[in-house]
Design a protein around this motif. Structure first.
Motif, PDB file in Angstrom:
ATOM      1  N   ARG A   1      -3.411   0.389  -3.408  1.00 57.37           N
ATOM      2  CA  ARG A   1      -2.897  -0.969  -3.172  1.00 57.37           C
ATOM      3  C   ARG A   1      -2.360  -1.457  -4.502  1.00 57.37           C
ATOM      4  O   ARG A   1      -3.104  -1.622  -5.471  1.00 57.37           O
ATOM      5  N   LEU A   2      -1.055  -1.661  -4.560  1.00 54.82           N
ATOM      6  CA  LEU A   2      -0.391  -2.197  -5.746  1.00 54.82           C
ATOM      7  C   LEU A   2      -0.233  -3.701  -5.520  1.00 54.82           C
ATOM      8  O   LEU A   2       0.262  -4.114  -4.469  1.00 54.82           O
ATOM      9  N   SER A   3      -0.633  -4.512  -6.474  1.00 54.23           N
ATOM     10  CA  SER A   3      -0.476  -5.953  -6.294  1.00 54.23           C
ATOM     11  C   SER A   3      -0.007  -6.611  -7.589  1.00 54.23           C
ATOM     12  O   SER A   3      -0.284  -6.123  -8.683  1.00 54.23           O
ATOM     13  N   VAL A   4       0.706  -7.698  -7.409  1.00 50.09           N
ATOM     14  CA  VAL A   4       1.169  -8.505  -8.535  1.00 50.09           C
ATOM     15  C   VAL A   4       0.847  -9.956  -8.203  1.00 50.09           C
ATOM     16  O   VAL A   4       1.160 -10.437  -7.119  1.00 50.09           O
TER      17      VAL A   4
ATOM     18  N   HIS B   1       0.848  -1.193   0.000  1.00 53.99           N
ATOM     19  CA  HIS B   1       0.000   0.000   0.000  1.00 53.99           C
ATOM     20  C   HIS B   1       0.879   1.237   0.000  1.00 53.99           C
ATOM     21  O   HIS B   1       1.878   1.278   0.718  1.00 53.99           O
ATOM     22  N   VAL B   2       0.491   2.221  -0.785  1.00 57.24           N
ATOM     23  CA  VAL B   2       1.205   3.495  -0.818  1.00 57.24           C
ATOM     24  C   VAL B   2       0.194   4.629  -0.768  1.00 57.24           C
ATOM     25  O   VAL B   2      -0.973   4.458  -1.119  1.00 57.24           O
ATOM     26  N   TYR B   3       0.659   5.767  -0.322  1.00 55.48           N
ATOM     27  CA  TYR B   3      -0.172   6.972  -0.275  1.00 55.48           C
ATOM     28  C   TYR B   3       0.382   7.962  -1.289  1.00 55.48           C
ATOM     29  O   TYR B   3       1.586   8.198  -1.347  1.00 55.48           O
TER      30      TYR B   3
ATOM     31  N   TYR C   1      -1.219  -7.325 -12.877  1.00 54.12           N
ATOM     32  CA  TYR C   1      -0.910  -6.132 -12.091  1.00 54.12           C
ATOM     33  C   TYR C   1      -2.232  -5.483 -11.692  1.00 54.12           C
ATOM     34  O   TYR C   1      -3.027  -5.105 -12.542  1.00 54.12           O
ATOM     35  N   GLY C   2      -2.481  -5.372 -10.382  1.00 51.60           N
ATOM     36  CA  GLY C   2      -3.735  -4.815  -9.893  1.00 51.60           C
ATOM     37  C   GLY C   2      -3.518  -3.544  -9.100  1.00 51.60           C
ATOM     38  O   GLY C   2      -2.516  -3.408  -8.386  1.00 51.60           O
ATOM     39  N   PHE C   3      -4.472  -2.618  -9.223  1.00 56.45           N
ATOM     40  CA  PHE C   3      -4.409  -1.339  -8.521  1.00 56.45           C
ATOM     41  C   PHE C   3      -5.785  -1.033  -7.945  1.00 56.45           C
ATOM     42  O   PHE C   3      -6.757  -0.919  -8.682  1.00 56.45           O
ATOM     43  N   ASP C   4      -5.858  -0.942  -6.626  1.00 57.06           N
ATOM     44  CA  ASP C   4      -7.094  -0.578  -5.936  1.00 57.06           C
ATOM     45  C   ASP C   4      -6.877   0.776  -5.294  1.00 57.06           C
ATOM     46  O   ASP C   4      -5.890   0.965  -4.574  1.00 57.06           O
TER      47      ASP C   4
END
Length: 183
Positions: free
Chosen positions: A106-109, A7-9, A92-95
């Protein structure tokens, strides 16, 4: 199927962050899982197809938008890639969630592995646990300041369009961040 997320802001409105992520051409600017994306413009949305190169691969593959919820979620799925040990399909997912004057992302792989590559799932997960937090920092640094007014929303941002850190770039330090993973 190894899956890693962080998670990043980003101190930017959710719509701006989503517009940046919706254009897969921008992935090559910060994601270690994308070496190059063909610069041809593509209309964002489910089914949008890009040609990209995965690091270490010499020929381009397809990268397709598999999920597109404006302002909330976007997912890009790579083409199945073959090697002597089996195949893998990166996703590659981005929420996105609005959060105190900015956006929590939320960056996910997720890597779908087949054949003998399944035995290497812990190694694949370990590599993404190492790389994804660095990718998240690069993503935050890239979007930390305002985009130049001349930069279109659906075009890659170049280093020239970004403000220098000395121009008063301020990011809150109390924003949540974290690293979580599943394998």
């Amino acid at each position: 199927m190894p899956s890693v997320s962080t998670h990043v802001y980003v101190a930017r409105p959710t719509t701006e962050v989503f517009d940046f992520l919706a254009d897969a051409r921008n992935l090559a600017l910060w994601s270690s899982g994308v070496a190059h994306v063909d610069p041809a413009p593509v209309a964002p949305g489910v089914g949008a197809e890009y040609r990209y190169r995965y690091p270490g691969r010499h020929r381009p593959h397809r990268l397709v938008c598999a999920a597109f919820e404006p302002g909330r979620r976007i997912v890009f799925r790579g083409q199945r890639m073959w090697c002597p040990l089996g195949t893998q399909v990166p996703e590659y997912g981005f929420d996105l969630v609005p959060y105190t004057g900015g956006t929590q992302v939320r960056l996910s792989v997720t890597s779908s592995l087949r054949a003998a590559l399944l035995l290497l799932a812990p190694v694949v997960a370990m590599a993404w646990r190492r790389d994804l937090p660095a990718d998240g920092r690069k993503f935050c640094d890239l979007l930390g300041g305002p985009l130049a007014p001349s930069a279109p929303l659906h075009a890659p941002v170049t280093a020239r369009a970004l403000p220098a850190a000395s121009e008063g770039q301020v990011r809150p330090t109390s924003a949540p961040s974290g690293f979580d993973f599943a394998h």
